[in-house]
Structure formats: C-alpha cells, structure tokens
Design a protein around this motif. Structure first.
Motif, PDB file in Angstrom:
ATOM      1  N   ALA A   1       0.830  -1.202   0.000  1.00  0.00           N
ATOM      2  CA  ALA A   1       0.000   0.000   0.000  1.00  0.00           C
ATOM      3  C   ALA A   1       0.866   1.254   0.000  1.00  0.00           C
ATOM      4  O   ALA A   1       0.574   2.239  -0.694  1.00  0.00           O
ATOM      5  N   HIS A   2       1.933   1.224   0.783  1.00  0.00           N
ATOM      6  CA  HIS A   2       2.847   2.368   0.834  1.00  0.00           C
ATOM      7  C   HIS A   2       3.449   2.656  -0.541  1.00  0.00           C
ATOM      8  O   HIS A   2       3.436   3.803  -1.006  1.00  0.00           O
ATOM      9  N   HIS A   3       3.942   1.626  -1.185  1.00  0.00           N
ATOM     10  CA  HIS A   3       4.607   1.853  -2.477  1.00  0.00           C
ATOM     11  C   HIS A   3       3.616   2.276  -3.565  1.00  0.00           C
ATOM     12  O   HIS A   3       3.917   3.162  -4.375  1.00  0.00           O
ATOM     13  N   TYR A   4       2.439   1.674  -3.598  1.00  0.00           N
ATOM     14  CA  TYR A   4       1.471   2.060  -4.621  1.00  0.00           C
ATOM     15  C   TYR A   4       0.926   3.462  -4.376  1.00  0.00           C
ATOM     16  O   TYR A   4       0.610   4.187  -5.328  1.00  0.00           O
ATOM     17  N   LEU A   5       0.826   3.855  -3.129  1.00  0.00           N
ATOM     18  CA  LEU A   5       0.404   5.229  -2.843  1.00  0.00           C
ATOM     19  C   LEU A   5       1.437   6.212  -3.383  1.00  0.00           C
ATOM     20  O   LEU A   5       1.087   7.193  -4.059  1.00  0.00           O
ATOM     21  N   ARG A   6       2.699   5.949  -3.102  1.00  0.00           N
ATOM     22  CA  ARG A   6       3.754   6.846  -3.573  1.00  0.00           C
ATOM     23  C   ARG A   6       3.902   6.791  -5.092  1.00  0.00           C
ATOM     24  O   ARG A   6       4.363   7.755  -5.702  1.00  0.00           O
ATOM     25  N   ALA A   7       3.498   5.679  -5.673  1.00  0.00           N
ATOM     26  CA  ALA A   7       3.575   5.566  -7.131  1.00  0.00           C
ATOM     27  C   ALA A   7       2.419   6.273  -7.816  1.00  0.00           C
ATOM     28  O   ALA A   7       2.434   6.449  -9.044  1.00  0.00           O
ATOM     29  N   GLY A   8       1.397   6.642  -7.038  1.00  0.00           N
ATOM     30  CA  GLY A   8       0.233   7.279  -7.634  1.00  0.00           C
ATOM     31  C   GLY A   8      -0.746   6.296  -8.235  1.00  0.00           C
ATOM     32  O   GLY A   8      -1.669   6.709  -8.937  1.00  0.00           O
ATOM     33  N   HIS A   9      -0.587   5.000  -7.972  1.00  0.00           N
ATOM     34  CA  HIS A   9      -1.501   3.961  -8.454  1.00  0.00           C
ATOM     35  C   HIS A   9      -2.521   3.685  -7.349  1.00  0.00           C
ATOM     36  O   HIS A   9      -2.355   2.772  -6.525  1.00  0.00           O
ATOM     37  N   HIS A  10      -3.569   4.480  -7.348  1.00  0.00           N
ATOM     38  CA  HIS A  10      -4.481   4.452  -6.216  1.00  0.00           C
ATOM     39  C   HIS A  10      -5.346   3.207  -6.177  1.00  0.00           C
ATOM     40  O   HIS A  10      -5.754   2.766  -5.097  1.00  0.00           O
ATOM     41  N   THR A  11      -5.640   2.634  -7.323  1.00  0.00           N
ATOM     42  CA  THR A  11      -6.468   1.428  -7.307  1.00  0.00           C
ATOM     43  C   THR A  11      -5.763   0.308  -6.555  1.00  0.00           C
ATOM     44  O   THR A  11      -6.341  -0.338  -5.665  1.00  0.00           O
ATOM     45  N   GLU A  12      -4.502   0.055  -6.915  1.00  0.00           N
ATOM     46  CA  GLU A  12      -3.745  -0.976  -6.207  1.00  0.00           C
ATOM     47  C   GLU A  12      -3.523  -0.597  -4.750  1.00  0.00           C
ATOM     48  O   GLU A  12      -3.581  -1.445  -3.856  1.00  0.00           O
ATOM     49  N   MET A  13      -3.280   0.719  -4.495  1.00  0.00           N
ATOM     50  CA  MET A  13      -3.060   1.143  -3.117  1.00  0.00           C
ATOM     51  C   MET A  13      -4.272   0.849  -2.254  1.00  0.00           C
ATOM     52  O   MET A  13      -4.160   0.332  -1.135  1.00  0.00           O
ATOM     53  N   VAL A  14      -5.469   1.170  -2.763  1.00  0.00           N
ATOM     54  CA  VAL A  14      -6.680   0.953  -1.986  1.00  0.00           C
ATOM     55  C   VAL A  14      -6.861  -0.532  -1.692  1.00  0.00           C
ATOM     56  O   VAL A  14      -7.206  -0.926  -0.567  1.00  0.00           O
ATOM     57  N   THR A  15      -6.616  -1.365  -2.677  1.00  0.00           N
ATOM     58  CA  THR A  15      -6.764  -2.814  -2.481  1.00  0.00           C
ATOM     59  C   THR A  15      -5.862  -3.295  -1.347  1.00  0.00           C
ATOM     60  O   THR A  15      -6.297  -4.024  -0.444  1.00  0.00           O
ATOM     61  N   HIS A  16      -4.609  -2.892  -1.381  1.00  0.00           N
ATOM     62  CA  HIS A  16      -3.671  -3.372  -0.374  1.00  0.00           C
ATOM     63  C   HIS A  16      -3.879  -2.668   0.970  1.00  0.00           C
ATOM     64  O   HIS A  16      -3.649  -3.282   2.018  1.00  0.00           O
ATOM     65  N   ALA A  17      -4.283  -1.411   0.956  1.00  0.00           N
ATOM     66  CA  ALA A  17      -4.556  -0.730   2.217  1.00  0.00           C
ATOM     67  C   ALA A  17      -5.723  -1.388   2.940  1.00  0.00           C
ATOM     68  O   ALA A  17      -5.702  -1.565   4.170  1.00  0.00           O
ATOM     69  N   GLU A  18      -6.749  -1.762   2.184  1.00  0.00           N
ATOM     70  CA  GLU A  18      -7.893  -2.440   2.810  1.00  0.00           C
ATOM     71  C   GLU A  18      -7.455  -3.789   3.367  1.00  0.00           C
ATOM     72  O   GLU A  18      -7.860  -4.173   4.472  1.00  0.00           O
ATOM     73  N   ALA A  19      -6.632  -4.505   2.621  1.00  0.00           N
ATOM     74  CA  ALA A  19      -6.142  -5.799   3.112  1.00  0.00           C
ATOM     75  C   ALA A  19      -5.283  -5.613   4.361  1.00  0.00           C
ATOM     76  O   ALA A  19      -5.373  -6.389   5.319  1.00  0.00           O
ATOM     77  N   ALA A  20      -4.451  -4.576   4.347  1.00  0.00           N
ATOM     78  CA  ALA A  20      -3.616  -4.307   5.522  1.00  0.00           C
ATOM     79  C   ALA A  20      -4.481  -3.955   6.726  1.00  0.00           C
ATOM     80  O   ALA A  20      -4.183  -4.337   7.867  1.00  0.00           O
TER      81      ALA A  20
END
Length: 930
Positions: A370-389
């Motif tokens: 989630a951290h890396h996808y957030l910094r990458a600006g890929h919010h779809t993947e970030m949200v998926t992993h943030a919810e899982a986290a």
C-alpha cells in the motif's frame, strides 16, 4: 587511525557501556538505550557485542515504513536462529510457523486457528516468548524500536512481564519521537524496572576527543569549540562534518574558521547530498532506488526494481558504503535515507515505487505494498492493499493501524462509491477503538451528505458516525445520529440491536428520560433475538446490567454476576474489559465502591491479558475517581493534573478528569481554580449534551459556592442540577444536589418538596451516596429528629467506604450537637478534623477549626492528624509568612524577620488566607504547625 575513517574507539560513553554490560549480565533483564537521531545508540550496542561472550546474539531491526509491519523486528531476529533450532520444541511455538515460512521446517506444526483475534495474538506472543526461552542464554537486540508498530509495542509489554530467565533484552529507540508506549510496562516488569541508558550529546571536551580520533591529531585551539557549536555535539553529525572537512581545502590549515567554509546550511542534508553526488550516475540511481525500497539494502530486490545485474548493484552499494551513505546492511541513518530519497526527481521516485510494488506483489506485506502504490500514484492498487492491511491489523486487534490504512485509502483519488462506502463503514468501526476520530469524522460525514446510499448501508454508516461523535465527546449529536440510524436498520437486526443498546446508556446524553433508555434496552433485546447473533445478545445484556446499576437497582448485580460467570463474556475478553469498566462507573455513581473496585480489578486483569491498551487510560481515570470517593488522596492531585493533560482530546474522559481535579481543589484549594474547572465542565457538557458530568459539575459548583458563603449562587446551580436529574428521571444522581439546595435555602416549601421527590425516587434503590445525602437533607428539615438522621447518614457513608461523605456528615453532626451543648459534638468535630486531615483537605480543615473555636472546642495542637499538603496551595514564602502570622506576629515583625517589605507581607497573608479558606489569622492556628 587513518584520517577520514570513523573513530575506532568509543568516545564519551564508558559509563553507559558499563551500565549496559552490567544490565545484560544480570539476566533476565531489559535495557533501553535512548537518544536522539545520530546520538550513537547503535554504535554503543556494537561496542557491547565486542565485549559480550557466552550468549547467543540475535539482532532485529525496525524499518521506517509508512505503516510498520507487525512484529517485524522480532521476526527479523528469529530468522537468524534457523540453523540453531533443533530438538523437540514447545508445541505453542508452532504459532510462529505462518509468520516465519522460511523456518517452518524447524518449527512445530501450527496449532488450530482461533476465532478470537485477541486470543490468537496472545498465543503468538506466548509462542515468541517460548522460542526466546528455547534459544537461551540469549542476548536479543531490537534496534530503532521507535519505528515499531503497536503490535510490537504490545508484545514488548507482554515480554517484559514474562521474561525468560536467560534472556537479556536490549532495545534502542529515539527520544525525539515522543514517549515510548512501553515505558511504563518496562518500569513495572516483574523482573524489575528496565535499565534505561540515556545517551546525551557529547560535551565540548568529548567532541575534541572524537575529533582527535578522526583527525589522527589533536585539533587546533578553538577548533573543537567551533565544531561543537556547529554540530550540537551529536556524534553522527560530528563525524560527517569532519568527513566533509577533511575533503575540503581548509583541512590543511587546521583553523577553526575552516569549518565555517563548509556548505552546510542544514548540516546533515548537505553532507549526505555531497556523498551522494560523489557517486557516478548509475550508482546514484541505484542508491536512490535503495532509499525508495527501504532502510535495508536488499540486493535481490534492488536488482529486480532497477533491472541492473547483481554485479552493478554490489558495486553501487559498495561505493555508497565507502562514502558513508550506507553501512553493511543498509542506510546508516533514517535521515540519510530521507535526503537521498528526496534527491531523486519525483517522476523517477514514482516509477521506482511502482517497480517496488510490482516486485513485492508475491512476497511483500499489504502494508508495504500500500505504501509503495500510494507513492507511485496507483491508487487502485493502493486501496486494495490498504484495505487488506487494515483487515490484517483488525484481525490482530490493532484498530489504530487499521484506521490509518483506511483513512489513506479513502483519501485516494478515483475510489468508486461502493468501495468508499465499504471502507467508510470499516473506518467507523475501527476508528472508535483506534482513536482516529478527528480524521474519520469528516470523511464519514461527507459520504452521508453527498452519496445516495441504500438504507441498510446508510444506517450502518450513520451508526458508525454517531459512535465516532460520541467517542470524540459530542454526545448529543452522536445520540441523534444513532437515533436516525435506527430508522434505516430495521432490516438488519444485528446492527439494530447494537445501535439500540448504545441508545440505552443513560449517562452520556441529556434530554432523554430513563423510561426511554429502558424502552430502548427492551427493543435491543428483541432485535438481538431476531438476529440470533450471540454477540449482539451479549452486548444487550451488558447494557441492561449497566443501565440498572446507574439507576441503583439491586437487580443489576445478579445480571453482572451471571455475565461474569458465563462463557460468552469470558470468550470475548475485550468485551469483558469494556463491560467491567462501564459497570464500575455505574457502581461508583451509586456509591457502591466495593463493587466498583472489584470490577475495575477484573477489567484491568482482562485488559492486561489481551493487551487492550486503549481502555487503560479510562481504567486509570475511573480508578482515580474511586480513590477520590474512598479517601485515598495521597498523590491524587498530581495524578488528576496529569490525566487532565492526557485526556485533553479524549472526549468525555476529559470532562471527568477536569471534574476530578476541581473536586480535589475544592477541598485542598485554591477555590478559584476549582471554580474554573467546574465552570469549564458545565460549559462543555451543556454544549455537547452529556448528562453525568453536567449534573455532577453543577452539584460540585453549588457545594463550592456554599463554602464561599454564596447561598444564592449555590441554589441556582443546585436547581439546575436537579432540573437535569428530573429530566433524566434518575434520582440516584441527585442526592448531593438536593442537599446543596436545602443547605442554600433552608427549611422552605421548595426544600421540603424536592426532598420528598428525592425520597420517592430513591425508594427500592441501592445507592449509598444519594441515600446519605437524603438523610442529611431530611435532618435539616426535621430539627427534632436531626441527630438520628445525621447518625444514619454518617453510618451509610462510612459503611460504603465514602470517606469524604462520611467526614462531611460527621462535621454536620458535630455542629448540630455543639449547638445543643451536647458534649459529643466536640468529639464529632475532632473526628471530622482528623478525617479531613488524613485527606489533606485544607479548606475543610479550616472550616472545622472555625466551628471548633466558635463552640469553644479545643483544637488538637500542634495538629497531629496530618498536615495539609501546603505545597499544592501555598508557595514556600507564603507558608513561612503564614506560620509567623499564625504565631501572632504583626506584619511589621514578619517583614523584619524575613527581610521583606511590609506590603509584601500583607500580600502573602492575604493570599494565604484566601487559598486556605480562612477569614482571619486566628483560623490559621488549626491548620499550620509552628
């Protein structure tokens, strides 16, 4: 040593090294090495390892991630022990196998999964302690624990209480990140308090010594002083500045001014950037990629992220190590990593984060992804992993971490409505326990006002919003939101039952009669039956028991006993801890201190077993309130002030903290500060509509004004409190308010009517506090029967352990008997004096002394009942002046003896009389020792 190489010899740390070495020698032991960034914590530990023998050494490192990984440093240390594991191991250690797949072949089989996340986490903690015991004698070093997650902090608190006999634990942590959550746990560990090794900046002579080590020559005069001014004595900065200095042209001169020529506007940043720029382009890009990946330089991951071969990676890392950017296993310091990270162009950083996320998809944690996808600006993947986290954090009971992940996910761009609503509902659940109220409230509110939601979803979201409002202190608004949620939850009986159970709690909201709370409780029970959910049924039964306790109904106690003896509550430890806390508050409000103390002990034991840290702050507060009622006042004023600061942003708890502080000050002084506390509680409680502290604060203000001879003001506050009691319909909360009104207006029709109303409201209740007040009020209205009534009032308070109430009833009885020339009156006043003296209730002592002089009752002198805690009320100078004034000295005599001006003495005498509640110098005689 060769110039430019870090000092081989440890400088300025011999005492700290000896202390640390002594600590690990006396296992079991815990040592905490503290200090700011760059102060040399890791350097001290490395030195310790060179002089340590006979123990296995495991080292775990916390990483600076946006969201730290649960138990990361411990698991990191355990991975090093794989080859050394052998022979039969404790079966519970198998609980670690899913967390250490690379060691699974060496560990027992995992035990069956548990349904309760708290119990599962407790088993993992037990497994970790068991493995540490198997590895003994062991030195476990956990580095940079300030970056650890809350689960790791919880484990360390658990470990401190269950240290294996052959374990020496060394923890390093920064101090500038604030107080470590585990400090108190380490302080009260059964094995003894942790050895705290605090590292301070080097002093100028030590900076000179360090500079001499690095320069291989004694520095020129003034050089060390200038170096100290520039670096603040932080060893890491000293070393890096000297590295830069040795490469500059001023090194040959040795003049102090040469340090000023260094381009170091912010010393560390410029030094690191200079080292970074000394690398070639390829190496610099690889080091920047390493800064994106993390603190530890992972060769394999860097190769995958950058597309470079292993040889290029090795050369780049070796070059970075040569120039001081890296040490053997990664960046030498978090600040170094930060500066390198920020030196990379934004587009390059985003690409590196994306590549890192892709590389970690199969092996990385959801938090890291989630951290890396957030910094990458890929919010779809970030949200998926943030919810899982967040789900993982919730499963481990880490609500605060879950709330932070969900907040990050909801703040992302382009999140679909369905996902936003789902995340918001989860956030509402997590934020209540995770204390993320301020951040969660606007997000949930915005969704409620801007989205077209299905009724059931809207109801659940509104229920969560109402709970957040209540938890943040806005109780009326929260209650109204939950009432509105009920309309949407008709088709969801489980949620409906929980919402109705919240609405059944009487103490948190004004303008709702107890009949409504009882009706809500019945509706909740019906919804729980429809849902067939045992958890909802348990929540409703807990609420019903608490409601009956607040009403002083004896029928509540069998419900409490049944629940405590039942399997449902025992299998839900967090629910049990919360229930015990709420029941203890109800018992306290009614004056049943025996039950309150037993419930608090049970609640604290359960909370400690499952490391339910959030509830600890409220347990401490209610314990302090019980101590106040029971007359255990030693150190309570300091505790109340500390809790007031701790609870400043903790909703309703902040009001109770201020109320406690005001109550103590009303007895100890100064009265003005007590009035400010009560006034603040009244104002805020009226704004947010919370019932219990409003009624109590009004009552306390009325009692305070009575002691200041403001009968009209006291009557107004008492009437306001009684109005709230009447509106609530719970006279258990109104006893003292009625007594204050009777004291203020005397034997009037108003007083008689409200006493009759109180007596009717208390019929059939088990409420010693209100019952004692009722008897005292009846004594005022029935002079012929006053002696019997006051004896009964004193007995009720004394039997219940309500020490302060007992003292006041005894004082009333003594005054009554003295007025009738009953010789027992003097004994009663002396008893009251001693009770107040044990509490250090300065203002009450002064009042009793005045009464004793009025009735010609000898005052024990010098006062042997315990001198008031004057340090809380009088300054040292005021105390000296007051002692002389009590001895009969004139202002001029005092001024001459103490070398003060007469005006100053007059000011001190006036201040002392005001603070101690005295009207003349004679009043000081019964309070102050000569």
């Amino acid at each position: 040593m060769t110039s430019g190489v870090l000092a081989a010899r440890l400088v300025g740390r011999s005492a700290e090294l000896d202390l640390l070495q002594a600590a690990i020698t006396a296992a079991p032991s815990v040592a905490l090495v503290e200090g700011e960034a760059g102060i040399g914590k890791s350097r001290l530990v490395r030195e310790l390892l060179t002089v340590t023998s006979g123990r296995r050494v495991l080292i775990g490192q916390c990483e600076q991630l946006q969201e730290p990984l649960p138990l990361s440093p411990l698991l990191d240390a355990f991975r090093q022990a794989g080859p050394e594991l052998g022979g039969p191991l404790n079966p519970v250690i198998g609980a670690l196998a899913p967390l250490l797949p690379e060691l699974a072949a060496h560990l027992p089989a995992p035990p069956p999964a548990l349904s309760d996340p708290g119990a599962d986490r407790h088993r993992v903690f037990r497994a970790a302690v068991a493995l540490l015991e198997e590895l003994g004698p062991l030195l476990l070093v956990l580095e940079d624990v300030h970056w650890a997650d809350t689960v790791t902090f919880d484990f360390l608190a658990f470990l401190a209480a269950h240290l294996p006999p052959d374990l020496a634990l060394v923890i390093t942590a920064r101090t500038e990140t604030g107080r470590l959550p585990i400090r108190e746990a380490l302080a009260r560990a059964p094995s003894g308090a942790a050895h705290v090794v605090g590292l301070r900046p080097l002093r100028p002579p030590e900076v000179a010594q360090l500079a001499g080590e690095i320069l291989d020559a004694a520095p020129a005069p003034g050089f060390a002083d200038r170096l100290y001014e520039k670096t603040g004595g932080i060893p890491f900065v000293v070393e890096e500045v000297l590295r830069t200095y040795l490469k500059g042209p001023g090194a040959l001169s040795g003049r102090p001014e040469a340090l000023d020529d260094l381009a170091v506007p912010t010393v560390l940043r410029d030094v690191i950037l200079q080292r970074l720029l000394s690398l070639d382009d390829d190496a610099r890009e690889i080091v920047q990629a390493a800064a994106v990946v993390g603190l530890v330089a992972d060769d394999r991951l860097l190769a995958e992220v950058t597309g470079r071969d292993s040889a290029e990676i090795a050369r780049a890392l070796a070059g970075a190590q040569d120039v001081g950017l890296l040490q053997e296993d990664g960046f030498r310091h978090a600040l170094a990593r930060q500066v390198v990270y920020e030196s990379a162009p934004a587009a390059w950083r985003r690409w590196l984060h994306l590549r890192t996320g892709r590389a970690l998809e199969s092996t990385g944690s959801s938090a890291r992804l989630a951290h890396h996808y957030l910094r990458a600006g890929h919010h779809t993947e970030m949200v998926t992993h943030a919810e899982a986290a967040a789900e993982t954090a919730l499963a481990h009971g880490n609500d605060a971490t879950a709330a932070r992940f969900l907040l990050a996910a909801l703040g992302a761009d382009g999140v679909p409505q369905e996902t936003r609503v789902r995340l918001a509902v989860k956030l509402g659940r997590a934020a209540v326990d995770g204390l993320a109220h301020a951040e969660a409230l606007p997000i949930v509110a915005r969704l409620l006002t801007t989205e077209q939601l299905p009724a059931a979803v809207r109801g659940e979201l509104r229920f969560a919003y109402g709970r957040l409002l209540r938890q943040s202190g806005d109780t009326r608004a929260g209650h109204l939101e939950i009432e509105r949620a009920v309309e949407d939850l008709a088709g969801a009986p489980a949620l409906l039952g929980r919402a109705l159970a919240v609405l059944a709690a009487p103490e948190t909201v004004t303008d709702r009669h107890v009949r409504e709370h009882l009706a809500r409780c019945d509706e909740a029970a019906a919804a729980a039956r429809r849902s067939g959910d045992r958890g909802v049924d348990l929540a409703v039964r807990i609420t019903r028991a608490g409601l009956l306790l607040e009403l002083g109904q004896p029928a509540g106690w069998p419900l409490v006993e049944d629940l405590l003896d039942g399997d449902d509550l025992r299998s839900s430890p967090r629910e049990c801890a919360r229930a015990c806390l709420n029941w203890a508050q109800g018992a306290l409000h009614a004056g049943r201190l025996d039950h309150a103390e037993a419930l608090l002990a049970t609640g604290r034991q359960v909370a400690d077993q499952v490391e339910y840290l959030r509830i600890a702050v409220v347990l401490d507060l209610v314990t302090a309130l019980v101590d106040y009622a029971a007359g255990r006042w030693d150190g309570l004023l300091d505790r109340a002030r500390l809790m007031g600061a701790t609870h400043a942003t903790f909703g309703a708890a902040s009001l109770d903290s201020r109320l406690l502080l005001g109550a103590l000050l009303a007895a100890i002084g100064p009265a003005e500060e007590a009035a400010d506390c009560f006034g603040e509680v009244i104002t805020v409680a009226e704004q947010v509509g919370t019932a219990w502290p409003l009624i109590s604060a009004r009552t306390a203000m009325a009692r305070l004004l009575l002691t200041l001879d403001d009968a009209n003001g006291a009557a107004d506050h008492a009437r306001a409190a009684i109005t709230q009691v009447r509106a609530k319909g719970n006279w258990v909360w109104g006893g003292e308010a009625v007594l204050c009104l009777v004291d203020a207006v005397g034997r009037t029709d108003e007083a008689e009517a409200v006493v009759v109303e109180l007596a009717a409201g208390l019929a059939g209740t088990d409420a010693p506090r209100a019952r004692s007040a009722l008897l005292a009020a009846q004594a005022v209205l029935a002079p012929g029967d006053a002696d019997r009534l006051l004896v009964a009032a004193r007995g009720v308070a004394g039997d219940a352990g309500l020490t302060y109430d007992e003292a006041r009833a005894t004082e009333r009885l003594g005054g009554l008997r003295c007025a009738h020339d009953d010789p027992r009156g003097g004994e009663d006043l002396e008893t009251a004096l001693r009770l107040y003296g044990a509490l250090h209730a300065t203002r009450d002592i002064a009042r009793v002394c005045r009464a004793m002089r009025l009735h010609n009752v000898p005052i024990p002198y010098p006062w042997r009942g315990g001198r008031p805690a004057l340090g809380h009320t009088l300054s040292a100078q005021e105390h000296r002046v007051a002692l002389l004034a009590a001895a009969g000295r004139t202002n001029q005599e005092i001024a001459t003896e103490l070398f003060l001006s007469r005006r100053t003495v007059e000011s001190h005498v006036s201040s002392a009389l005001r603070k101690l509640g005295c009207t003349s110098r004679k009043d000081l005689t019964g309070i102050l020792d000569r």
